[in-house]
Motif scaffolding. Structure first.
Motif, mmCIF file in Angstrom:
data_model
loop_
_atom_site.group_PDB
_atom_site.id
_atom_site.type_symbol
_atom_site.label_atom_id
_atom_site.label_comp_id
_atom_site.label_asym_id
_atom_site.label_seq_id
_atom_site.Cartn_x
_atom_site.Cartn_y
_atom_site.Cartn_z
ATOM 1 N N TRP A 34 0.815 -1.212 0.000
ATOM 2 C CA TRP A 34 0.000 0.000 0.000
ATOM 3 C C TRP A 34 0.849 1.263 0.000
ATOM 4 O O TRP A 34 0.364 2.346 -0.316
ATOM 5 N N ILE A 35 2.115 1.162 0.399
ATOM 6 C CA ILE A 35 2.976 2.337 0.475
ATOM 7 C C ILE A 35 3.332 2.773 -0.941
ATOM 8 O O ILE A 35 3.858 1.979 -1.722
ATOM 9 N N PRO A 36 3.056 4.028 -1.260
ATOM 10 C CA PRO A 36 3.365 4.477 -2.627
ATOM 11 C C PRO A 36 4.867 4.633 -2.833
ATOM 12 O O PRO A 36 5.618 4.921 -1.898
ATOM 13 N N GLU A 37 5.288 4.452 -4.066
ATOM 14 C CA GLU A 37 6.696 4.630 -4.404
ATOM 15 C C GLU A 37 6.969 6.106 -4.645
ATOM 16 O O GLU A 37 6.158 6.815 -5.226
ATOM 17 N N ILE A 38 8.119 6.554 -4.183
ATOM 18 C CA ILE A 38 8.517 7.938 -4.385
ATOM 19 C C ILE A 38 9.549 7.956 -5.495
ATOM 20 O O ILE A 38 10.606 7.335 -5.387
ATOM 21 N N ASP A 39 9.235 8.649 -6.558
ATOM 22 C CA ASP A 39 10.141 8.729 -7.695
ATOM 23 C C ASP A 39 11.013 9.974 -7.572
ATOM 24 O O ASP A 39 10.531 11.101 -7.697
ATOM 25 N N ILE A 40 12.292 9.787 -7.289
ATOM 26 C CA ILE A 40 13.264 10.872 -7.296
ATOM 27 C C ILE A 40 14.185 10.584 -8.463
ATOM 28 O O ILE A 40 15.086 9.760 -8.376
ATOM 29 N N VAL A 41 13.915 11.252 -9.545
ATOM 30 C CA VAL A 41 14.653 10.977 -10.768
ATOM 31 C C VAL A 41 15.993 11.697 -10.755
ATOM 32 O O VAL A 41 17.025 11.105 -11.025
#
Length: 87
Positions: A34-41
């Motif tokens: 359920w934990i959303p992924e954090i996209d740090i590009v």
């Protein structure tokens, strides 16, 4: 004969905690999805947006050393708390 009987009794008694543990692990695995992924590009772009004044004070206060020292102390405390008769 008696050893086999005791082993069977222990298996019966420990069956419920093993099943509860299995259900708990499955529930934790489900909650972790359920934990959303954090996209740090672009991490460099994130630090470029901080500004010169903030980076100046972070350098003066040696923020990188402070974070490293804090994390090391927290890890040492965690490990020492796990040793019996110390924590």
């Amino acid at each position: 004969m008696i050893q086999k009987l005791l082993d069977a009794l222990i298996d019966i008694v420990l069956w419920i905690p093993r099943q509860l543990y299995g259900l708990l692990v499955d529930a934790v695995e489900l909650m972790l999805t359920w934990i959303p992924e954090i996209d740090i590009v672009d991490l460099q772009g994130l630090f470029d947006g901080l500004g010169g004044q903030l980076l100046y004070f972070l350098t003066i206060f040696e923020f990188d050393y402070g974070i490293t020292a804090m994390m090391t102390a927290l890890m040492a405390r965690f490990i020492l708390r796990r040793i019996p008769f110390i924590g």
